[in-house]
Structure formats: C-alpha cells, structure tokens
Write a protein that holds these residues in place. Structure first.
Motif, PDB file in Angstrom:
ATOM      1  N   ASP A  52     -32.297 -46.854  13.802  1.00  0.00           N
ATOM      2  CA  ASP A  52     -32.636 -47.810  14.958  1.00  0.00           C
ATOM      3  C   ASP A  52     -31.575 -48.073  15.982  1.00  0.00           C
ATOM      4  N   LEU A  53     -30.547 -47.498  15.929  1.00  0.00           N
ATOM      5  CA  LEU A  53     -29.316 -47.801  16.587  1.00  0.00           C
ATOM      6  C   LEU A  53     -29.703 -47.334  18.298  1.00  0.00           C
ATOM      7  N   PRO A  54     -30.200 -46.211  18.556  1.00  0.00           N
ATOM      8  CA  PRO A  54     -30.461 -45.888  19.827  1.00  0.00           C
ATOM      9  C   PRO A  54     -31.468 -46.743  20.534  1.00  0.00           C
ATOM     10  N   GLY A  55     -32.515 -47.334  19.967  1.00  0.00           N
ATOM     11  CA  GLY A  55     -33.469 -48.362  20.783  1.00  0.00           C
ATOM     12  C   GLY A  55     -32.754 -49.873  20.702  1.00  0.00           C
ATOM     13  N   LYS A  56     -31.760 -49.791  19.774  1.00  0.00           N
ATOM     14  CA  LYS A  56     -31.117 -51.358  20.052  1.00  0.00           C
ATOM     15  C   LYS A  56     -30.044 -51.225  21.352  1.00  0.00           C
ATOM     16  N   ALA A  64     -30.416 -49.281  23.679  1.00  0.00           N
ATOM     17  CA  ALA A  64     -31.081 -49.325  25.055  1.00  0.00           C
ATOM     18  C   ALA A  64     -31.110 -50.424  26.016  1.00  0.00           C
ATOM     19  N   GLY A  65     -31.110 -51.578  25.065  1.00  0.00           N
ATOM     20  CA  GLY A  65     -31.220 -53.026  25.983  1.00  0.00           C
ATOM     21  C   GLY A  65     -29.787 -53.395  26.398  1.00  0.00           C
ATOM     22  N   GLU A  66     -28.823 -52.716  25.999  1.00  0.00           N
ATOM     23  CA  GLU A  66     -27.529 -53.178  26.302  1.00  0.00           C
ATOM     24  C   GLU A  66     -27.005 -52.947  27.806  1.00  0.00           C
ATOM     25  N   THR A  77     -22.209 -41.329  20.955  1.00  0.00           N
ATOM     26  CA  THR A  77     -23.155 -42.472  21.355  1.00  0.00           C
ATOM     27  C   THR A  77     -22.979 -43.070  22.721  1.00  0.00           C
ATOM     28  N   LEU A  78     -22.026 -43.168  22.913  1.00  0.00           N
ATOM     29  CA  LEU A  78     -21.931 -43.849  24.470  1.00  0.00           C
ATOM     30  C   LEU A  78     -22.187 -42.739  25.352  1.00  0.00           C
ATOM     31  N   ARG A 138     -19.977 -53.484  25.444  1.00  0.00           N
ATOM     32  CA  ARG A 138     -20.886 -53.957  24.243  1.00  0.00           C
ATOM     33  C   ARG A 138     -21.340 -52.895  23.432  1.00  0.00           C
ATOM     34  N   VAL A 139     -21.839 -51.636  23.954  1.00  0.00           N
ATOM     35  CA  VAL A 139     -22.209 -50.485  23.223  1.00  0.00           C
ATOM     36  C   VAL A 139     -21.190 -50.218  22.156  1.00  0.00           C
ATOM     37  N   ARG A 140     -20.014 -50.018  22.740  1.00  0.00           N
ATOM     38  CA  ARG A 140     -18.775 -49.585  21.774  1.00  0.00           C
ATOM     39  C   ARG A 140     -18.704 -50.760  20.595  1.00  0.00           C
ATOM     40  N   GLU A 141     -18.831 -52.035  21.015  1.00  0.00           N
ATOM     41  CA  GLU A 141     -18.438 -52.746  20.108  1.00  0.00           C
ATOM     42  C   GLU A 141     -19.581 -52.793  18.924  1.00  0.00           C
ATOM     43  N   LEU A 142     -20.936 -52.803  19.286  1.00  0.00           N
ATOM     44  CA  LEU A 142     -21.938 -52.275  18.282  1.00  0.00           C
ATOM     45  C   LEU A 142     -21.907 -51.326  17.291  1.00  0.00           C
TER      46      LEU A 142
END
Length: 137
Positions: A78-82, A84-86, A126-127, A91-95
C-alpha cells in the motif's frame, strides 16, 4: 447414528460411514437450498466477520488485525498509495525509512506467525517513483 466411535476404528472412516448411512436413509434429501449454488466463501467464520464489521464501523483500519509479517507485507504493498498524498520529499523519505526500520526490527525479533518475507524498500527508487507520479498530470 451411534453415540461413540468404536475402538480401533479411524475417526475419518467412522465419520464417512455415518454420512454414508445418513445418505442411504435419505436424511440429506430435500434440504433447503438443494440445487442452488453455495454463497461465495468469505474465508472467515462468524466471529471473524463480526470483528471485521465492528472494526470498520468504528472507523479503524482492519490491517491491525493481521499478524505482523502480513501487516508489513500489506504496508509495503500500500506504500505507493500512501505516498501519493505526501507533499514533500523529506516526508516521503521519513515514511520509507520508518517502514524499513520496522521491517529490520521484525527480522531481528523473529516474529511469531507466518514467515516474514518482506524486503526492505529502496528509499531512492521510491523517491524517484514518487517524483515521477507527481510530474505526470
């Protein structure tokens, strides 16, 4: 039907025998739903269905009910969907780093339940995916 399984007879044989005798007596004839398809299986029993309905009704994520190994696998899925809202790369790196740390800890702690088969998430890849998804209109 006999009340007890005879000694020195396998349980499976005894049950099959009881079913066969009941069929011969016609006890399964004209049952409600005969000839109709079975409802689609949910894979859950009544208690599990009740818990799922209750958790959803209270607005909680049902993923909390999964064993840790499956919950981590689902979180990676589910990570890509999560992400997408960042709004920020930071913040993406932190998650992603937080998820990787939890995966690392799961391997170190030898979780009970299904085997852990989740790979660490490549932060830079991912980034890059996140950047591409934001650039596409």
């Amino acid at each position: 039907m006999t009340g007890r399984k005879p000694p020195k007879v396998s349980f499976r044989w005894w049950v099959d025998r009881q079913i066969s005798e009941a069929k011969d007596r016609g006890e399964f004839d004209d049952l409600p739903g005969t000839g109709k398809p079975l409802p689609p299986p949910t894979g859950n029993d009544a208690a599990t269905d009740w818990v799922l309905r209750r958790v959803r009704a209270e607005g909680h994520d049902t993923a909390v009910l999964l064993p840790p190994a499956l919950a981590l696998r689902r979180e990676v899925q589910d990570l890509p969907g999560k992400l997408a809202g960042e709004r920020t790369e930071r913040r993406v790196r932190e998650l992603v780093e937080d998820l990787n740390e939890r995966i690392r800890q799961a391997y170190l702690n030898h979780l009970s339940g299904p085997p852990l088969t989740v790979a660490m998430v490549d932060v830079e890849e991912t980034l890059e995916d996140w950047r591409r998804s934001r650039a596409t209109p």
